[in-house]
Design a protein around this motif. Structure first.
Motif, PDB file in Angstrom:
ATOM      1  N   VAL A 281       1.044  -0.900  -0.129  1.00 43.30           N
ATOM      2  CA  VAL A 281      -0.089   0.002   0.022  1.00 43.30           C
ATOM      3  C   VAL A 281       0.647   1.479   0.250  1.00 43.30           C
ATOM      4  CG1 VAL A 281      -1.699   1.488   0.924  1.00 43.30           C
ATOM      5  CG2 VAL A 281      -1.909  -0.693   1.242  1.00 43.30           C
ATOM      6  N   TYR A 282       2.045   1.057   0.694  1.00 36.88           N
ATOM      7  CA  TYR A 282       2.260   2.527   0.945  1.00 36.88           C
ATOM      8  C   TYR A 282       3.888   2.253   0.137  1.00 36.88           C
ATOM      9  CZ  TYR A 282      -0.312   2.803   4.630  1.00 36.88           C
ATOM     10  OH  TYR A 282      -1.559   3.317   5.827  1.00 36.88           O
ATOM     11  N   TRP A 309      -1.476   0.792  -9.903  1.00 41.07           N
ATOM     12  CA  TRP A 309      -1.450   0.534  -8.590  1.00 41.07           C
ATOM     13  C   TRP A 309      -1.959   1.987  -7.399  1.00 41.07           C
ATOM     14  CZ3 TRP A 309       4.894  -1.146  -7.213  1.00 41.07           C
ATOM     15  CH2 TRP A 309       4.263  -1.702  -5.955  1.00 41.07           C
ATOM     16  N   LEU A 310      -1.430   3.108  -7.816  1.00 43.00           N
ATOM     17  CA  LEU A 310      -2.240   3.895  -6.424  1.00 43.00           C
ATOM     18  C   LEU A 310      -3.244   4.016  -6.508  1.00 43.00           C
ATOM     19  CD1 LEU A 310       0.349   7.262  -7.975  1.00 43.00           C
ATOM     20  CD2 LEU A 310       0.496   6.110  -5.552  1.00 43.00           C
ATOM     21  N   HIS A 312      -4.995   1.542  -6.850  1.00 45.80           N
ATOM     22  CA  HIS A 312      -6.360   0.337  -5.967  1.00 45.80           C
ATOM     23  C   HIS A 312      -5.417   0.896  -4.288  1.00 45.80           C
ATOM     24  CE1 HIS A 312      -6.641  -0.823  -9.946  1.00 45.80           C
ATOM     25  NE2 HIS A 312      -7.536  -1.894 -10.037  1.00 45.80           N
ATOM     26  N   ARG A 313      -4.979   1.213  -4.053  1.00 49.06           N
ATOM     27  CA  ARG A 313      -4.650   0.907  -2.761  1.00 49.06           C
ATOM     28  C   ARG A 313      -5.318   0.270  -1.863  1.00 49.06           C
ATOM     29  NH1 ARG A 313      -0.814   6.127  -2.294  1.00 49.06           N
ATOM     30  NH2 ARG A 313      -2.866   6.959  -3.050  1.00 49.06           N
ATOM     31  N   LYS A 314      -6.445   1.593  -1.890  1.00 50.69           N
ATOM     32  CA  LYS A 314      -7.487   1.741  -0.853  1.00 50.69           C
ATOM     33  C   LYS A 314      -7.860  -0.535  -0.782  1.00 50.69           C
ATOM     34  CE  LYS A 314     -12.638   2.440  -0.135  1.00 50.69           C
ATOM     35  NZ  LYS A 314     -13.093   2.563  -0.627  1.00 50.69           N
ATOM     36  N   GLY A 317      -4.839  -2.609   0.764  1.00 49.80           N
ATOM     37  CA  GLY A 317      -5.434  -2.116   2.297  1.00 49.80           C
ATOM     38  C   GLY A 317      -6.322  -3.210   2.972  1.00 49.80           C
ATOM     39  N   SER A 407      -1.963   8.492   6.219  1.00 47.11           N
ATOM     40  CA  SER A 407      -0.808   8.324   5.752  1.00 47.11           C
ATOM     41  C   SER A 407       0.060   7.613   7.101  1.00 47.11           C
ATOM     42  CB  SER A 407      -0.303   9.287   5.188  1.00 47.11           C
ATOM     43  OG  SER A 407       0.288   9.545   4.739  1.00 47.11           O
TER      44      SER A 407
ATOM     45  N   THR B  63      -1.870  12.379  -5.378  1.00 48.51           N
ATOM     46  CA  THR B  63      -2.363  10.981  -4.503  1.00 48.51           C
ATOM     47  C   THR B  63      -2.887  11.230  -3.235  1.00 48.51           C
ATOM     48  OG1 THR B  63       0.128  10.469  -3.910  1.00 48.51           O
ATOM     49  CG2 THR B  63      -0.536   9.739  -6.335  1.00 48.51           C
ATOM     50  N   PRO B  67      -3.870   3.864   2.368  1.00 52.09           N
ATOM     51  CA  PRO B  67      -4.714   2.924   0.884  1.00 52.09           C
ATOM     52  C   PRO B  67      -5.955   3.351   0.421  1.00 52.09           C
ATOM     53  CG  PRO B  67      -4.886   2.461   3.577  1.00 52.09           C
ATOM     54  CD  PRO B  67      -4.472   3.382   3.077  1.00 52.09           C
TER      55      PRO B  67
END
Lengths: 502, 502, 502
Positions: A281-282, A309-310, A312-314, A317, A407, B63, B67
C-alpha cells in the motif's frame, strides 16, 4: 440485472410522475413498456402523486437477492400507500399526450416501435436499456435507437439506477444519474426530471459516451480484481512455502504432521500476505516520490502501472486488513484445538515421569508476551484504518484528517507490524536448524518489501530531501525559473511564484 | 494540503464548466493559476462538457495518502473521458471573457495579480486559498484579497472541498461548500455554481467569517482531542496502579513477574479505562437532569464544561468501545501464551507428584464462567452501539430509534458491564490479602462512577421525579405562571401553555 | 421526542431563514412557539445569516441521549457563530410580516392561536407537530389545524427531521422532508424552503397522508420486530434442548454439570440459531422461484407472508451474523475457563499416574482442525456480507455487484457453514450414546432447513429449469402468446416480445 428491469422502468416513471406532479411540473411520462403487457394498449399512470411504486413491485414479486435490501430506512416510502390506478389507453394516444418517453424496451425490440415513428417524431426518447454483457453490440443501444428514429432526440440515462433505489427513494450514495445526448435541451429536460426525482444528474457529454454508460451496470467490482488476484498469488506462494517447511520436511524426517495443514500452515501464511500487502500500500507512494524527485517536477504524468497501483491502494489495504483479522482469529483458535491439548498433556506427563517441575524458559515467555501484545496493537491500528475507509466516515473527514489517519497512522501500523514480525522471529533467523532444505524461515522473506518502504520513508524525512519534495509538491519545478525570468524576479522569487499555483 | 491544491483549483473549474455547460449556464470560469505554468498566458478550458478532471489529475500525479481513496464508486466518473483541450490565451484576454474568477493563488502571490486590477474591476473573485496553519495571518486571505482589489467583489468558498471529492463527483457527506461574502448577489452566483457542481452551498454570512472557513481544512479531529487525552490519562493512572499491585509488590516479596507487563497488566488496565469511559458517557446526562431539576427549567444554559462534555459523548463512547474490544482480544490471547502453558504444566506436574487428582474448585469455576459470559454480552451490546453511531446508519434511524439504541441499550450495557466487574471481583474486595501495600483491588476503584450513574438513573425513574423531569423537558418552568397570568389562566393551564412550545 | 421539539422548531426556522436569506429569498419565517415563552410577544429572528442554531440549542440545554451525536462532521456548522439577536415583537405584528408560518405548537394548544385567525387568514401554516403515540387522535394534527383555520392553507412537514440533523446541517441519509397538503402551490413553496435548507422534499400527496407522516417519527425499528422475535424463539427452543442434553441428562445420571449453563450450553445454542437464520434468508428466494415456476409468470403477486419474509431478509441475515460472531467469541473463550484448566490438569495427572504418555487421537485432531478452519472461513464470508449491507457501502455498489455479494457469496457462506456443521458432527449422528433421552444431537436438527435450501438451489441450477426461470424473470409468461398473436408473430417472437418489457 435483466429480471430487474420492468420494475425499474415502471417505478421510475411512477415516481417520476409522483415527484414531477408534486412540483407542479407538467411533463407527462408514458411507460411504453406497459403496452406489451396488454397488447395494443399503453398504460398512463394517473396524476395521484401518492401512487407509490411499492405496490407495483409487489405485484411483480421482484426480489433482491440475499439478506440485504438496499439502504437504511425504506419504511418511510413503502408504507400504506393506496394502489395507483393505471389508466390504460392505446399506445398511439399515450404517446400523443407526452413529450418525454421512457423507452423501456430491449434493444432487439426497438423495431416494434417503428410503426409509431410518425407519432414519435420530435419527441424525446429516453433510452434506459441495459445489455447483458459488456460491449455486446458494436454501437450502443442509444445510438441504435437514434438511428431508428432520426426524427426524435434520444437521451441515454437512468440505466445505472436500480429499481430498489427508485422504490425506496434516492438515498445517500449512488444518486448519480448519468445522462448523455447530442441535444443540450433534451439533456436539460431529462436532467431536470432526474433532479425532481431526487437524483443528481451527471452530464456525460454527447452520445459517444452512451456505450460507457451502458457498461457501468455490468461491471463487477473492477477495482477489486487485481488486488484479489495479488492476494491469492501471495497466498498460494507462501502456503506452498510453509507447507514444505512445516509438513513436507518433517514427513521426510519421518514425522507425520499433516494435521497442521488446515490451521497452522494457513495461520503462518495469512500474516505474510497481510504484511506484504500492507507494505504494497505504501510502496507506490514511495515510488511516486522517487519519480517526482528524479524528474524534479510533479507535472510529469506517472507511468500507467504506477497510476493503476496508486488507485488500487484502498482495496489492497482492505484485503491486507482482512487477512490480518483472519490471522488473529486463527491464532486465537490455536489453544482450542485437540492437538494443542494433547501436546500439553503429553509434555506434562513426560515432565511428571521425569520428576522435572521446572519447565519455565524466560526468553520464550518474553518473546511471546511481546509479539502478541505488539500484534494486537497493530491489529487495532489497522482496524481504525479500515473503519475510516468506510465511505460514510471517509466523507465526514476533511482532507487533513483523512491523510493523517491513512498516511500517518497507516505507516505506524506498518512499523508496528514489522516489530511484530521481528519479535516473532527473534533470533531464529540465525539458527541454522531453522533452514530446512536450506529454506530460510518464512518471516525473513516477508521483511524485504516493508523494510524497503520504511527505509525510503526515513530517507525522505531527512530535512534536505523533505524540503525538496515539499517544494516539488507545491508546484516548484527543476530549472523552471530558467524558462522565463520576470524583470523583478530572482530565481527564489519565481520558484516561489511557480510554487504559488499550487 | 498544500500539494493538493492545484488539482483542486483546476478540477474545480473544469468540473464547474463541465456541469455549468451541461446546464446551459454561460458563466465562464478562468483558472488564473494556470497562467503561472505558462508564463504570460492563461488557460481557458474549452466548452466540451465531457472534459473530465481525471486526466488533469493524472497529468499532475497527485495521490491521496494511504490505502483509502475517498468514496465508493468513483469509476463512474473516472473512465474513458477524452482529454480536454485547454485553449491557452493571454491572461488579460482570459479575464475579459469571464465574470467569475477562481483565484487559485497563494496569499503571498496575490500581488502578482495587481497589474490586472483594471481588467478585474467589477468582476467576482472567488478566493479558494488555504493557509498552512490555523490563524496564520491576522486577516483572512479573502479579506486581504478584497483589500488588494477594492473594485472587485470577493467571495470566499470551495476551500473545504478536497480535490478527490471534486474529481469523483460530490458524493454523500462533505458536500457542503461554505461561502461567505459581503455582496449578496455575488454570493448567490457562486452558490449557484456550487449547486450546479452537485454541492450544497452553505451561507456563512459576511466576510468576517472567512477566517473561520479558512481554518476548517486545517482542523485535525478537534472533537477527539479531549476524549483521547482523557483515555490516555486514565490508562496511565490504572497502568501504574496495576503495575504496583501485580509487578512491584511481588518483586519486593522476591518474585520476578516482569513478564506480566506487556499483556497481563495492560489487560487489567484496559477494562478499567473502557468501563469508566462508558460511565462518563452517561454521567453528563445525569448532571444535566440534576441541573434541570434544581433550576426547574430547561431554558437555563448549561455551564460550558458540561456543554463540552455533552458534545463529546460520542467520541468518549467510541473510545470506550475500542478499549473494551482490545480488552477482549487481550483476554482471548491469555491461554496462547507460553507462560500460561508453563504454569499449567507445572501445576500438573506438582499435582502428579503429590498424587492429587482432584483440583476442581467449584466456586472458581462458576465465577469465571459467569463473568466471561456476562462480559461477552456486554461487548455485544457495545458493538451494537458502535455500529449505530456510524454516520450512514445513525442517519437511517429516526430520533426515537436512535435514542432507544444509544440511551436505553447503552445504559443496559453499562449495567451488564457493572455485573461483569462485580462477578469478576467476586468476594475479593473483602479478602485482605488482596490489599497489597494497602491498595484496594483495581476493580473496586472503577466501580465508583458507574454506580453513581446507575443510582442516579434509578432515582430519576421514581414516578414523582420522572414526572417533574418530563414536564420540565416539555417546557414547563418552575414558578413560571407567576410571571404572567392570563385572565383565563390557572397555573395548570399556563404550565400547559408553556409546555406547549415544546 | 417531546423534549426535543422546541429546538427542532427554532433551529428549523433559524436555518430556514439563514439559508433562505443566503439565497436572496424573501420569505419571513416566524416562530409562533416563542410567543409562549414571552407571553404576548413573538420572536422574529433577524436577518443575520450567520445566526446559527447551536446557540439556541445550548440555551435550552437539549441533549441527545447516549454516546453518539448524530452525523459525522458537525463542527463545520457549530463553531464560533455569534449569537443571533432575536427581535421580539408582538405576535400579531410578527405574523403580519410573513407568508409561511411554522406552527410549532402542541395539538392541544392550537386553540390558543384562534384569536389570530383573522391575521392568519390566507397564510400558509406549516404543521410540524408530532404525537406522543401512534394514531393517538382520530384525525391527524394537520387536519385538526386545518379545521381550526379554514381560511389558511395547512401543510404538513418537517416533523420527521430531528433537531440534530437540522443543527449539523443535512447530511447523507434521512434528508427526506415528507410534505403533504391539499394545496399544490403551498406545497411547492414549502418544498422550496426544504430544498433551500438542503433537504430533499418528498411529496406525500394530499392531507389524507398527514396521519402516516405523523406516525413515522414514532416508529421503533418496525422492520426488526419479527426477525428479533424469530431469533429469540429459536434461541429458547435450542437452549432448552441443549440444556436437557448437556445438563439435565447427566444430572439424572448423577453428574453435576450445571457450571456448563452460562457458556457451553449458550455456545452450542448460538450456532444453531445463526445457522438456521442464515438458511431462512435464502429460503424465501427459493419459495418465490417455486411459485414463479409453478404459475409460469412473475407478474403474479406473492402471498403477503412471503412478501413480508422477503422484505425482512436483511434483518434476519444480520441477526444471523450477530449470533455467529457471538458464537465465535464464546468458542474462543473456552480455553480461558477454569473448568477447562482443571480438566486438563486432571487428565494430565491421571495419565501421569497411569504412566500413559500417548494420548494422541488422530481422528479427533483432524475433526477439530477441519471444523475450526471451516468455521473461520464461514465467519469471514458472513462478515463480508454484513459489511456490504451497510447503507453507505450498499449504495456504492451497482446492482450486479450487490447481488453477487449478497446472493452468490451468501450462498457460499451457507454451504461452508453446512460443512462446518457436518465436520463438527462427524460420525456422532450414528453413535447411539449421543441419543440422550432418545434426543438426536442438536446439529442434526439444524441441518434440515439449510439442506433443503441447498438442494433446491442445486435443482434450480439444472439447465432446463434455470432456462425457464430466467425466461420467466425476463417477463416471459406461460401460455402468454396465446392471448394475442400479432400477424407477423410466431410464438417464439411474441414470447420474445413479452420478454422485452423486462
Amino acid at each position: 440485472m435483466a429480471y430487474l428491469e420492468p420494475g425499474q422502468k415502471k417505478t421510475q416513471s411512477v415516481q417520476a410522475k409522483q415527484k414531477l406532479y408534486s412540483h407542479g411540473n407538467v411533463i407527462t411520462v408514458v411507460i411504453v413498456c406497459l403496452w406489451f403487457f396488454t397488447g395494443e394498449t399503453a398504460c398512463v399512470f394517473p396524476w395521484f402523486p401518492f401512487c407509490s411504486s411499492s405496490d407495483v413491485r409487489r405485484r411483480h414479486g421482484q426480489t433482491p437477492p440475499g439478506p440485504s435490501q438496499r439502504g437504511g430506512g425504506p419504511q418511510h416510502r413503502s408504507h400504506g400507500r393506496p394502489h395507483c390506478r393505471a389508466e390504460v389507453t392505446f399506445q398511439a394516444e399515450a404517446v400523443k399526450k407526452t413529450d418525454v418517453i421512457f423507452v423501456a424496451v430491449f434493444r432487439e425490440h426497438y423495431s416494434t416501435l417503428c410503426d409509431l415513428a410518425d407519432v414519435l417524431a420530435g419527441k424525446i426518447l429516453v433510452d434506459v436499456s441495459n445489455n447483458t454483457e459488456i460491449n455486446h453490440h458494436k454501437e450502443s443501444n442509444a445510438e441504435y435507437l437514434a438511428s431508428l428514429f432520426p426524427a426524435c432526440t434520444v437521451v441515454k440515462g437512468f440505466n445505472v439506477i436500480s429499481a430498489w433505489t427508485l422504490q425506496s427513494g434516492a438515498r445517500d450514495g449512488n444518486k448519480q444519474v448519468l445522462i448523455c445526448s447530442n441535444n443540450q435541451e433534451a439533456k436539460r429536460i431529462v436532467a431536470e426530471i432526474a433532479q425532481v426525482m431526487g437524483f443528481t444528474p451527471v452530464d456525460m457529454g454527447c452520445m459517444s459516451s452512451a456505450c460507457e454508460i451502458e457498461n457501468i451496470p455490468l461491471r463487477l467490482l473492477p477495482a477489486w480484481k487485481i488486488p484479489i488476484f495479488l492476494a491469492l498469488g501471495l497466498f498460494l506462494f507462501f502456503f506452498t512455502y510453509n507447507l514444505v517447511r512445516q509438513v513436507i520436511h518433517p514427513y521426510i524426517r519421518g514425522q507425520k504432521k499433516f494435521y497442521k495443514i488446515p490451521i497452522e500452515v494457513v495461520n503462518t501464511t495469512l500474516p505474510c500476505v497481510a504484511y506484504i500487502m500492507l507494505s504494497l500500500v505504501y510502496l507506490p507512494g514511495v515510488l511516486a516520490a522517487c519519480s517526482q524527485l528524479y524528474y524534479g517536477t510533479k507535472y510529469r504524468r506517472f507511468p500507467d502501472w504506477l497510476d493503476q497501483w496508486l488507485r488500487h491502494r484502498k482495496q489492497i489495504g482492505l484485503l491486507s486488513f482482512f487477512c490480518a483479522a483472519l490471522h488473529a482469529v486463527y491464532s486465537l483458535c490455536l489453544p482450542m484445538r485437540r492437538s494443542h491439548r494433547y501436546q500439553l498433556i503429553e509434555t506434562a506427563v513426560k515432565q511428571a515421569m521425569e520428576k522435572k517441575t521446572d519447565v519455565w524458559v524466560e526468553e520464550e515467555v518474553w518473546r511471546m508476551e511481546i509479539y502478541i501484545s505488539v500484534g494486537i496493537i497493530a491489529l487495532g491500528l489497522l482496524s481504525l484504518l479500515a473503519i475510516t475507509s468506510l465511505p460514510s466516515i471517509a466523507n465526514s473527514l476533511n482532507w487533513r484528517e483523512f491523510s493523517f489517519v491513512q498516511s500517518t497512522l497507516g505507516f505506524i501500523a506498518l512499523l508496528i507490524s514489522t516489530l511484530h514480525t521481528l519479535t516473532y522471529g527473534w533470533s531464529r533467523a540465525f539458527d541454522e536448524n531453522q533452514y530446512k532444505f536450506y529454506l530460510p524461515p518464512t518471516y525473513t522473506l516477508t521483511l524485504l518489501v516493508p523494510c524497503t518502504v520504511i527505509l525510503a520513508r526515513v530517507i525522505f524525512s531527512l530535512p534536505c530531501i523533505q524540503q525538496r519534495l515539499l517544494r516539488i509538491r507545491r508546484g516548484w519545478e527543476k530549472g523552471r525559473y530558467v524558462k522565463f525570468v520576470l524583470p523583478s524576479a530572482t530565481g527564489e522569487y519565481s520558484s516561489g511564484e511557480t510554487s504559488s499555483n499550487v
